[in-house]
Scaffold this motif. Structure first.
Motif, PDB file in Angstrom:
ATOM      1  N   ALA A 151       0.820  -1.209   0.000  1.00 48.33           N
ATOM      2  CA  ALA A 151       0.000   0.000   0.000  1.00 48.33           C
ATOM      3  C   ALA A 151       0.856   1.264   0.000  1.00 48.33           C
ATOM      4  O   ALA A 151       0.470   2.301  -0.566  1.00 48.33           O
ATOM      5  CB  ALA A 151      -0.929  -0.006   1.212  1.00 48.33           C
ATOM      6  N   ALA A 152       2.028   1.193   0.624  1.00 50.45           N
ATOM      7  CA  ALA A 152       2.897   2.371   0.721  1.00 50.45           C
ATOM      8  C   ALA A 152       3.474   2.784  -0.634  1.00 50.45           C
ATOM      9  O   ALA A 152       3.873   3.936  -0.822  1.00 50.45           O
ATOM     10  CB  ALA A 152       4.032   2.110   1.712  1.00 50.45           C
ATOM     11  N   THR A 153       3.565   1.845  -1.583  1.00 50.74           N
ATOM     12  CA  THR A 153       4.163   2.153  -2.898  1.00 50.74           C
ATOM     13  C   THR A 153       3.144   1.989  -4.033  1.00 50.74           C
ATOM     14  O   THR A 153       3.525   1.915  -5.194  1.00 50.74           O
ATOM     15  CB  THR A 153       5.380   1.235  -3.158  1.00 50.74           C
ATOM     16  N   ARG A 154       1.859   1.936  -3.672  1.00 50.09           N
ATOM     17  CA  ARG A 154       0.817   1.684  -4.687  1.00 50.09           C
ATOM     18  C   ARG A 154       0.808   2.748  -5.779  1.00 50.09           C
ATOM     19  O   ARG A 154       0.728   2.429  -6.969  1.00 50.09           O
ATOM     20  CB  ARG A 154      -0.551   1.618  -4.013  1.00 50.09           C
ATOM     21  N   ASN A 155       0.879   4.020  -5.397  1.00 45.98           N
ATOM     22  CA  ASN A 155       0.849   5.089  -6.413  1.00 45.98           C
ATOM     23  C   ASN A 155       2.052   5.014  -7.345  1.00 45.98           C
ATOM     24  O   ASN A 155       1.933   5.257  -8.555  1.00 45.98           O
ATOM     25  CB  ASN A 155       0.784   6.454  -5.735  1.00 45.98           C
ATOM     26  N   ASP A 156       3.219   4.680  -6.784  1.00 44.84           N
ATOM     27  CA  ASP A 156       4.404   4.503  -7.622  1.00 44.84           C
ATOM     28  C   ASP A 156       4.194   3.360  -8.611  1.00 44.84           C
ATOM     29  O   ASP A 156       4.604   3.450  -9.782  1.00 44.84           O
ATOM     30  CB  ASP A 156       5.634   4.206  -6.755  1.00 44.84           C
ATOM     31  N   GLY A 157       3.565   2.292  -8.142  1.00 42.50           N
ATOM     32  CA  GLY A 157       3.296   1.152  -9.008  1.00 42.50           C
ATOM     33  C   GLY A 157       2.383   1.515 -10.166  1.00 42.50           C
ATOM     34  O   GLY A 157       2.615   1.111 -11.314  1.00 42.50           O
ATOM     35  N   LEU A 158       1.335   2.292  -9.884  1.00 42.63           N
ATOM     36  CA  LEU A 158       0.417   2.715 -10.951  1.00 42.63           C
ATOM     37  C   LEU A 158       1.138   3.592 -11.969  1.00 42.63           C
ATOM     38  O   LEU A 158       0.889   3.493 -13.184  1.00 42.63           O
ATOM     39  CB  LEU A 158      -0.767   3.477 -10.344  1.00 42.63           C
ATOM     40  N   SER A 159       2.037   4.446 -11.487  1.00 42.07           N
ATOM     41  CA  SER A 159       2.795   5.314 -12.395  1.00 42.07           C
ATOM     42  C   SER A 159       3.698   4.498 -13.314  1.00 42.07           C
ATOM     43  O   SER A 159       3.780   4.761 -14.532  1.00 42.07           O
ATOM     44  CB  SER A 159       3.628   6.304 -11.583  1.00 42.07           C
ATOM     45  N   VAL A 160       4.370   3.495 -12.755  1.00 39.94           N
ATOM     46  CA  VAL A 160       5.248   2.633 -13.557  1.00 39.94           C
ATOM     47  C   VAL A 160       4.431   1.865 -14.586  1.00 39.94           C
ATOM     48  O   VAL A 160       4.844   1.720 -15.754  1.00 39.94           O
ATOM     49  CB  VAL A 160       6.042   1.678 -12.644  1.00 39.94           C
ATOM     50  N   LEU A 161       3.258   1.376 -14.185  1.00 48.14           N
ATOM     51  CA  LEU A 161       2.401   0.646 -15.129  1.00 48.14           C
ATOM     52  C   LEU A 161       1.910   1.559 -16.242  1.00 48.14           C
ATOM     53  O   LEU A 161       1.776   1.127 -17.397  1.00 48.14           O
ATOM     54  CB  LEU A 161       1.207   0.025 -14.402  1.00 48.14           C
TER      55      LEU A 161
END
Length: 348
Positions: free
Chosen positions: A310-320
């Motif tokens: 959950a702490a890196t979810r936004n980063d994950g969406l950006s990478v995707l």
């Protein structure tokens, strides 16, 4: 009157030329789609019109005047004689080498041109053994192009091209090439969602002496990939770790890097995020090939791992998002579907 026993793209193209029509005018003359005529022109003897279209072509030829029929017969005869001559093996080999580069760079359009100029020109049954070998190699590369584009099933797909190439290599008695095509067909099975069947096939090929050590190691790695997709992540990590060691011993840095990427996803599936992040970092920093496909695969795996916390979810969406942009730009539809599937699972 001249007649045609079995129409293929070659005969249809000869009729268009004899009528001295453009592809658009010929399509309108027959009452078929322009893309159908374009397919005849590009695939030649590799494509056969449907039975109802065969009848339309029969009628068009029968209704043509004597001059058109004469030109058609001359053109077709000359084309068949040209197909029966030994191919220009050296030039064909050069085009195959150029097509390999196109596959690695996902330059699908130019790769298709390089390969179809030979596949559409020759009837494989009229070629010598060297020509048939090059024909089979070209078909296998067409399969690779279709696979990377996500066209895995159907008459114009990776599966169809691979099967035809496999038959050709079987007739030529080249066991190594047959086994390599079997490996490609197992990949298609995995991409089609038949994970259990593909895992069994990979396992068989991992011990197949027809293959070289590198291909056997790749088969073992892909056993782990199929197992991981099925949710059997613990066993998958064991299998992949063993394959990774094999690549290291073989001195194959790119395969070693790719193995870490796949191992990262297996660790993610097992909930081992620290190990997953370590492996994906290794993959991102050690790869020796910088292609659109590999960038998308790495970013998709990295984004998937980041989304698991959950702490890196936004980063994950950006990478995707970045991966999806590259996938769209290069027509990597299978990769794009994977990205959308990951997003959908998160939203669900």
């Amino acid at each position: 009157m001249v007649g045609v026993q079995q129409w293929t793209g070659r005969e249809a193209s000869a009729l268009r030329a004899a009528l001295r029509m453009s592809t658009r005018a010929f399509a309108e003359h027959l009452g078929v789609a322009l893309r159908t005529v374009a397919k005849w022109e590009s695939l030649g003897v590799q494509t056969r019109p449907r039975p109802d279209t065969q009848a339309i072509l029969d009628t068009a030829l029968a209704r043509a005047d004597a001059a058109v029929q004469s030109r058609f017969e001359v053109m077709l005869s000359a084309d068949r004689q040209n197909s029966a001559r030994p191919a220009d093996h050296e030039t064909w080999t050069e085009d195959i080498e150029r097509a390999v580069v196109c596959v690695s760079r996902q330059d699908f359009a130019f790769g298709s041109i390089l390969l179809n100029r030979w596949l559409g020109r020759h009837d494989p049954h009229s070629l010598d053994d060297k020509g048939r070998y090059l024909y089979g190699r070209s078909l296998a590369l067409v399969g690779d192009l279709h696979r990377d584009q996500g066209a895995i099933l159907g008459p114009l797909s990776a599966h169809h091209s691979y099967l035809t190439a496999r038959d050709m290599f079987t007739d030529l008695d080249i066991p190594r090439r047959v086994a390599q095509i079997d490996l490609c067909l197992a990949v298609v099975e995995e991409m089609s969602g038949r994970l259990e069947a593909s895992a069994r096939r990979y396992e068989q090929l991992a011990h197949d002496e027809r293959l070289g050590p590198r291909d056997r190691a790749r088969a073992r790695l892909w056993v782990g990939t199929a197992l991981s997709k099925e949710g059997n992540n613990a066993y998958a990590t064991e299998v992949m770790t063993a394959a990774t060691r094999e690549f290291e011993m073989l001195g194959e840095p790119e395969d070693w890097s790719v193995a870490h990427q796949k191992l990262a996803l297996a660790h993610r599936g097992a909930g081992e995020l620290d190990q997953a992040l370590h492996c994906i970092e290794v993959a991102r920093t050690t790869g020796t090939v910088d292609s659109p496909m590999q960038r998308v695969r790495l970013d998709t795996a990295y984004g998937h791992i980041l989304l698991s916390d959950a702490a890196t979810r936004n980063d994950g969406l950006s990478v995707l998002d970045q991966a999806a942009q590259v996938a769209r730009r290069y027509g990597l539809s299978h990769q794009l579907r994977s990205i959308e599937g990951i997003r959908g699972a998160q939203q669900g």
